[in-house]
Design an enzyme around this catalytic site. Structure first.
Site, PDB file in Angstrom:
ATOM      1  N   LYS A 125    -138.738  16.938 -74.323  1.00 59.30           N
ATOM      2  CA  LYS A 125    -137.628  17.760 -74.138  1.00 59.30           C
ATOM      3  C   LYS A 125    -137.965  19.666 -73.862  1.00 59.30           C
ATOM      4  O   LYS A 125    -136.631  20.226 -73.539  1.00 59.30           O
ATOM      5  CB  LYS A 125    -137.902  17.954 -75.643  1.00 59.30           C
ATOM      6  CG  LYS A 125    -137.164  17.434 -76.247  1.00 59.30           C
ATOM      7  CD  LYS A 125    -136.586  17.025 -77.833  1.00 59.30           C
ATOM      8  CE  LYS A 125    -135.730  16.245 -78.997  1.00 59.30           C
ATOM      9  NZ  LYS A 125    -135.673  16.057 -80.046  1.00 59.30           N
ATOM     10  N   LYS A 208    -132.523   6.202 -74.396  1.00 58.48           N
ATOM     11  CA  LYS A 208    -132.226   6.075 -75.600  1.00 58.48           C
ATOM     12  C   LYS A 208    -130.938   6.530 -76.370  1.00 58.48           C
ATOM     13  O   LYS A 208    -131.055   7.763 -75.607  1.00 58.48           O
ATOM     14  CB  LYS A 208    -133.335   7.454 -76.837  1.00 58.48           C
ATOM     15  CG  LYS A 208    -133.506   6.521 -78.348  1.00 58.48           C
ATOM     16  CD  LYS A 208    -134.698   7.745 -78.634  1.00 58.48           C
ATOM     17  CE  LYS A 208    -134.372   9.112 -79.054  1.00 58.48           C
ATOM     18  NZ  LYS A 208    -134.476   9.561 -79.740  1.00 58.48           N
ATOM     19  N   LYS A 211    -128.443  11.735 -79.916  1.00 58.71           N
ATOM     20  CA  LYS A 211    -127.358  12.926 -80.919  1.00 58.71           C
ATOM     21  C   LYS A 211    -127.142  14.085 -79.396  1.00 58.71           C
ATOM     22  O   LYS A 211    -125.620  14.708 -79.377  1.00 58.71           O
ATOM     23  CB  LYS A 211    -126.889  13.448 -81.675  1.00 58.71           C
ATOM     24  CG  LYS A 211    -128.500  13.790 -81.894  1.00 58.71           C
ATOM     25  CD  LYS A 211    -128.188  14.257 -83.800  1.00 58.71           C
ATOM     26  CE  LYS A 211    -129.344  14.127 -85.417  1.00 58.71           C
ATOM     27  NZ  LYS A 211    -130.510  14.077 -84.598  1.00 58.71           N
TER      28      LYS A 211
HETATM   29  N1  AQP Z   1    -131.591   5.714 -80.436  1.00 62.32           N
HETATM   30  C1  AQP Z   1    -132.033   5.264 -81.677  1.00 62.32           C
HETATM   31  N2  AQP Z   1    -132.482   4.408 -81.941  1.00 62.32           N
HETATM   32  C2  AQP Z   1    -132.789   3.996 -82.770  1.00 62.32           C
HETATM   33  N3  AQP Z   1    -133.851   4.921 -83.477  1.00 62.32           N
HETATM   34  C3  AQP Z   1    -133.211   6.191 -83.436  1.00 62.32           C
HETATM   35  N4  AQP Z   1    -133.959   7.434 -84.023  1.00 62.32           N
HETATM   36  C4  AQP Z   1    -132.877   8.913 -83.231  1.00 62.32           C
HETATM   37  N5  AQP Z   1    -132.385   8.089 -82.732  1.00 62.32           N
HETATM   38  C5  AQP Z   1    -132.620   6.402 -82.487  1.00 62.32           C
HETATM   39  C6  AQP Z   1    -134.155   7.697 -85.470  1.00 62.32           C
HETATM   40  O1  AQP Z   1    -133.537   8.610 -86.217  1.00 62.32           O
HETATM   41  C7  AQP Z   1    -133.938   9.327 -86.905  1.00 62.32           C
HETATM   42  C8  AQP Z   1    -134.053  10.785 -86.334  1.00 62.32           C
HETATM   43  O2  AQP Z   1    -133.677  10.845 -85.253  1.00 62.32           O
HETATM   44  P1  AQP Z   1    -133.803  12.896 -84.991  1.00 62.32           P
HETATM   45  O3  AQP Z   1    -132.793  13.505 -85.554  1.00 62.32           O
HETATM   46  O4  AQP Z   1    -134.905  13.795 -86.104  1.00 62.32           O
HETATM   47  O5  AQP Z   1    -134.679  13.099 -84.130  1.00 62.32           O
HETATM   48  P2  AQP Z   1    -134.572  12.116 -82.480  1.00 62.32           P
HETATM   49  O6  AQP Z   1    -135.164  11.083 -82.603  1.00 62.32           O
HETATM   50  O7  AQP Z   1    -134.642  12.744 -81.477  1.00 62.32           O
HETATM   51  O8  AQP Z   1    -132.685  11.980 -82.386  1.00 62.32           O
HETATM   52  P3  AQP Z   1    -131.707  12.085 -81.305  1.00 62.32           P
HETATM   53  O9  AQP Z   1    -130.366  11.551 -81.826  1.00 62.32           O
HETATM   54  O10 AQP Z   1    -132.553  11.840 -80.136  1.00 62.32           O
HETATM   55  O11 AQP Z   1    -132.087  13.294 -81.450  1.00 62.32           O
HETATM   56  P4  AQP Z   1    -132.312  14.933 -80.800  1.00 62.32           P
HETATM   57  O12 AQP Z   1    -130.628  14.231 -79.287  1.00 62.32           O
HETATM   58  O13 AQP Z   1    -131.749  16.132 -81.044  1.00 62.32           O
HETATM   59  O14 AQP Z   1    -133.309  14.850 -80.080  1.00 62.32           O
HETATM   60  C9  AQP Z   1    -135.601   9.366 -86.572  1.00 62.32           C
HETATM   61  O15 AQP Z   1    -136.359   8.196 -87.221  1.00 62.32           O
HETATM   62  C10 AQP Z   1    -135.229   8.264 -85.078  1.00 62.32           C
HETATM   63  O16 AQP Z   1    -136.184   7.731 -85.049  1.00 62.32           O
END
Ligand code: AQP
Length: 344
Positions: A125, A208, A211
């Site tokens: 990040k 991955k 969002k």
């Molecule tokens: N692609 C994914 N596949 C499986 N699990 C996922 N999670 C997120 N993306 C996937 C799981 O969702 C939970 C919440 O995640 P988060 O929103 O706190 O943070 P993150 O993992 O960083 O998710 P994003 O969507 O990638 O957010 P941004 O873009 O803001 O960094 C966690 O349990 C995560 O494992």
């Protein structure tokens, strides 16, 4: 100080589940399959379940204030629409339970700089210019440890990307217990199960689904309507080969594997079982089946989210009452922590 000689009472750890999602954008299919669907599955009598909109985590990278407020409520609506019942689970917004940041400070003083430097998510990040990343992004895992340990949570359902942060939570709990010679914080168990622990981008099967990824076509949002879901699946990157009969044939085909895994997770089957059914089909046939399945599962959720978002007052009320219940668990644990470290 050992447990007996301290004046801190013996803690019995009940089976308590804690997990959270950042309101850093709209919910994705990755969040749904990797996290929320499993949160719902753990909502059963043997567990006390606490699920959190982790807005303080979202703030570690820039958030537009109006969007953060909107996304936080929409995430809560997503929780409820997907099956989390506020009468069975405690639903909270992190910033409304100040004990999270109070415990996080103690953990900032327990965790080591070297531990944080090893976190791959920080490296990803922060990118090349890590000197310019926020301090919050750097020490985020200590706040995450506080989120979990503030409730003496024993089980933490997360996607695969959170594994390293969970290990750090265990390290912080162990170091705290060791430094103060007390068995106070449980060593929480990560629950990383099923075939949907890492759903990949629809545009690049090696990245991955996220969002905050700039391309909206890379993900399915829980707010997408049926036409948009079908469109994104139709446009998802694939390869010219038909689907194989066995999973070994997908080893070097990340986009194809991802679509099979999504199908498997949505239909609660194993990818092997799915391939027995769809092996030999072309992608245009398979994508049609996948779109129908995704629409059948996701559209009722997005419709319910919309309905819930038409009454923001009710969402605020649910979060407010969740915060009250959460604080009744968190406050004595924080108080005991203060006593252990000498803030008596
Ligand atoms: N692609 C994914 N596949 C499986 N699990 C996922 N999670 C997120 N993306 C996937 C799981 O969702 C939970 C919440 O995640 P988060 O929103 O706190 O943070 P993150 O993992 O960083 O998710 P994003 O969507 O990638 O957010 P941004 O873009 O803001 O960094 C966690 O349990 C995560 O494992």
């Amino acid at each position: 100080m050992n447990r007996e000689s301290s004046n801190v009472s013996k803690t019995t750890f009940t089976s308590r589940v804690f997990s959270g999602i950042q309101p850093s954008g709209g919910l994705t299919l990755g969040n749904y399959l990797g996290a929320i669907k499993r949160f719902v599955a753990m909502q059963k009598p043997e567990f006390e379940t606490i699920y959190c909109v982790v807005d303080l985590h979202a703030l570690t990278v820039w958030q537009n204030p109006q969007e953060l407020a909107h996304n936080s409520r929409e995430l809560c609506a997503g929780f409820i629409a997907a099956g989390l019942d506020p009468n069975k689970s405690i639903l909270i917004r992190q910033s409304q339970v100040p004990e999270h940041t109070q415990l996080a400070w103690i953990f900032n003083c327990i965790a080591r700089v070297g531990w944080m430097q090893r976190m791959t998510q920080f490296k990803d990040k922060a990118g090349k210019n890590s000197q310019n990343a926020s301090l919050g992004l750097f020490c985020y895992p200590a706040l995450m440890a506080a989120d979990i340990l503030l409730y003496h949570a024993t089980h933490v359902p997360v996607g695969d990307d959170q594994k390293q942060h969970l290990e750090l939570t265990r390290d912080i709990a162990s170091k705290f217990n060791h430094d103060y010679q007390i068995d106070f914080f449980p060593i929480a168990k990560p629950v990383i199960e099923g075939d949907a622990t890492r759903i990949m981008s629809l545009r690049d099967g090696t990245k991955k689904m996220s969002k905050s990824e700039p391309s909206d076509m890379s993900r399915i949002n829980l707010t997408d309507d049926a036409d948009m879901i079908a469109h994104k699946i139709r446009k998802a990157k694939t390869d010219p080969e038909p689907l194989p009969m066995e999973i070994v044939g997908l080893e070097n085909r990340p986009e194809a594997l991802n679509l099979v895994q999504i199908y498997a997770a949505l239909s609660d089957q194993s990818p092997e079982f799915v391939l027995q059914d769809v092996g030999g089909k072309t992608f245009s046939e398979f994508k049609k089946m996948l779109a129908d399945l995704a629409i059948a599962e996701l559209v009722p959720i997005s419709t319910e989210m919309k309905r819930l978002m038409s009454d923001i007052g009710e969402i605020d009320h649910i979060l407010c009452s969740g915060a009250e219940k959460a604080r009744s668990i968190a406050s004595p644990i924080l108080q005991e922590t203060y006593e252990i470290v000498g803030m008596t």
